[in-house]
Design an enzyme around this catalytic site. Structure first.
Site, PDB file in Angstrom:
ATOM      1  N   ASN A 108     -83.058  19.158  -0.546  1.00 18.52           N
ATOM      2  CA  ASN A 108     -83.692  19.475  -1.813  1.00 18.52           C
ATOM      3  C   ASN A 108     -84.223  20.906  -1.801  1.00 18.52           C
ATOM      4  O   ASN A 108     -84.643  21.427  -0.769  1.00 18.52           O
ATOM      5  CB  ASN A 108     -84.784  18.464  -2.187  1.00 18.52           C
ATOM      6  CG  ASN A 108     -85.901  18.305  -1.180  1.00 18.52           C
ATOM      7  OD1 ASN A 108     -85.673  18.262   0.024  1.00 18.52           O
ATOM      8  ND2 ASN A 108     -87.122  18.187  -1.676  1.00 18.52           N
ATOM      9  N   GLU A 118     -86.830  22.985  -4.166  1.00 14.79           N
ATOM     10  CA  GLU A 118     -87.778  22.959  -5.272  1.00 14.79           C
ATOM     11  C   GLU A 118     -87.912  24.340  -5.906  1.00 14.79           C
ATOM     12  O   GLU A 118     -87.532  25.352  -5.326  1.00 14.79           O
ATOM     13  CB  GLU A 118     -89.134  22.449  -4.783  1.00 14.79           C
ATOM     14  CG  GLU A 118     -89.073  20.999  -4.356  1.00 14.79           C
ATOM     15  CD  GLU A 118     -90.403  20.443  -3.906  1.00 14.79           C
ATOM     16  OE1 GLU A 118     -90.471  19.218  -3.735  1.00 14.79           O
ATOM     17  OE2 GLU A 118     -91.379  21.202  -3.722  1.00 14.79           O
ATOM     18  N   CYS A 171     -82.009  18.288  -6.234  1.00 15.37           N
ATOM     19  CA  CYS A 171     -82.102  17.209  -5.256  1.00 15.37           C
ATOM     20  C   CYS A 171     -81.078  17.447  -4.147  1.00 15.37           C
ATOM     21  O   CYS A 171     -80.087  18.161  -4.332  1.00 15.37           O
ATOM     22  CB  CYS A 171     -81.829  15.870  -5.926  1.00 15.37           C
ATOM     23  SG  CYS A 171     -83.018  15.436  -7.207  1.00 15.37           S
ATOM     24  N   GLU A 186     -78.859  15.405  -2.896  1.00 15.90           N
ATOM     25  CA  GLU A 186     -77.529  14.887  -3.227  1.00 15.90           C
ATOM     26  C   GLU A 186     -76.791  15.860  -4.141  1.00 15.90           C
ATOM     27  O   GLU A 186     -75.595  16.107  -3.969  1.00 15.90           O
ATOM     28  CB  GLU A 186     -77.639  13.520  -3.914  1.00 15.90           C
ATOM     29  CG  GLU A 186     -78.377  12.478  -3.102  1.00 15.90           C
ATOM     30  CD  GLU A 186     -79.877  12.452  -3.386  1.00 15.90           C
ATOM     31  OE1 GLU A 186     -80.677  12.714  -2.465  1.00 15.90           O
ATOM     32  OE2 GLU A 186     -80.264  12.188  -4.514  1.00 15.90           O
ATOM     33  N   CYS A 243     -82.355   9.334  -7.053  1.00 16.91           N
ATOM     34  CA  CYS A 243     -82.895   9.250  -8.401  1.00 16.91           C
ATOM     35  C   CYS A 243     -81.750   8.969  -9.383  1.00 16.91           C
ATOM     36  O   CYS A 243     -80.573   9.013  -9.023  1.00 16.91           O
ATOM     37  CB  CYS A 243     -83.630  10.545  -8.769  1.00 16.91           C
ATOM     38  SG  CYS A 243     -82.552  11.969  -9.034  1.00 16.91           S
ATOM     39  N   CYS A 252     -79.176  11.782  -9.654  1.00  3.84           N
ATOM     40  CA  CYS A 252     -78.292  11.863  -8.489  1.00  3.84           C
ATOM     41  C   CYS A 252     -77.298  10.719  -8.443  1.00  3.84           C
ATOM     42  O   CYS A 252     -76.167  10.892  -7.996  1.00  3.84           O
ATOM     43  CB  CYS A 252     -79.113  11.930  -7.205  1.00  3.84           C
ATOM     44  SG  CYS A 252     -79.897  13.542  -7.023  1.00  3.84           S
TER      45      CYS A 252
END
Length: 150
Positions: A44, A46, A55, A57, A97, A100
């Site tokens: 990830n 940010e 993310c 993935e 999530c 993803c």
């Protein structure tokens, strides 16, 4: 436990160690197993503008798409937790999530596979394995646009 699954989870854990997560402090790593045995990872990333965060993935899928391998996805492992020195802490498996799950579905449909998704806790004590179709039932993807036919 299978050796292949454990190796994929280890690759995801290693990727998580390279996460850029100054805001949440939560590191996630993803490892994608391709149909030729290669493993591609992502972590990830940010951003101060939170909506721009990537993310793990998504970062990994972007890598395989950019290499022209979007249709070679065979399996996925995801690991996440808070860093504590060189280790991650957290006892619950990290699941992708919704965004993803949709991103993974794109590659899975292109690969014509109902891929396995191994979700592991940061501390390694808990692993849950799902088929992507369990995590994203009745998914919308390339097949719905007529881009993939069986």
């Amino acid at each position: 436990m299978t050796d292949a699954r454990d190796a994929l989870i280890a690759a995801a854990r290693d990727a998580a160690s390279r996460a850029y997560a100054p805001y949440s402090g939560y590191h996630v790593g993803a490892a994608l197993l391709l149909d030729n045995g290669d493993v591609v990872t992502g972590a990830n990333v940010e951003n101060a503008s939170y909506g721009l965060t990537l993310c793990a993935e998504t970062a990994a899928i972007a890598k395989i798409a950019n290499e022209g391998w979007i249709d070679r996805l065979a399996e996925v492992a995801i690991v996440g937790g808070r860093p504590d020195g060189d280790a991650l802490i957290g006892s619950e498996p990290v699941r992708p999530c919704g965004r993803c799950r949709q991103i993974l579905n794109e590659a899975a449909e292109r690969s014509r596979a109902d891929i396995l998704v191994h979700c592991a806790s940061g501390d390694g004590t808990s692993i849950a394995t799902y088929r992507l179709s369990e995590l994203l039932p009745a998914a919308f993807g390339p097949k719905d646009l007529g881009l993939i036919t069986d």
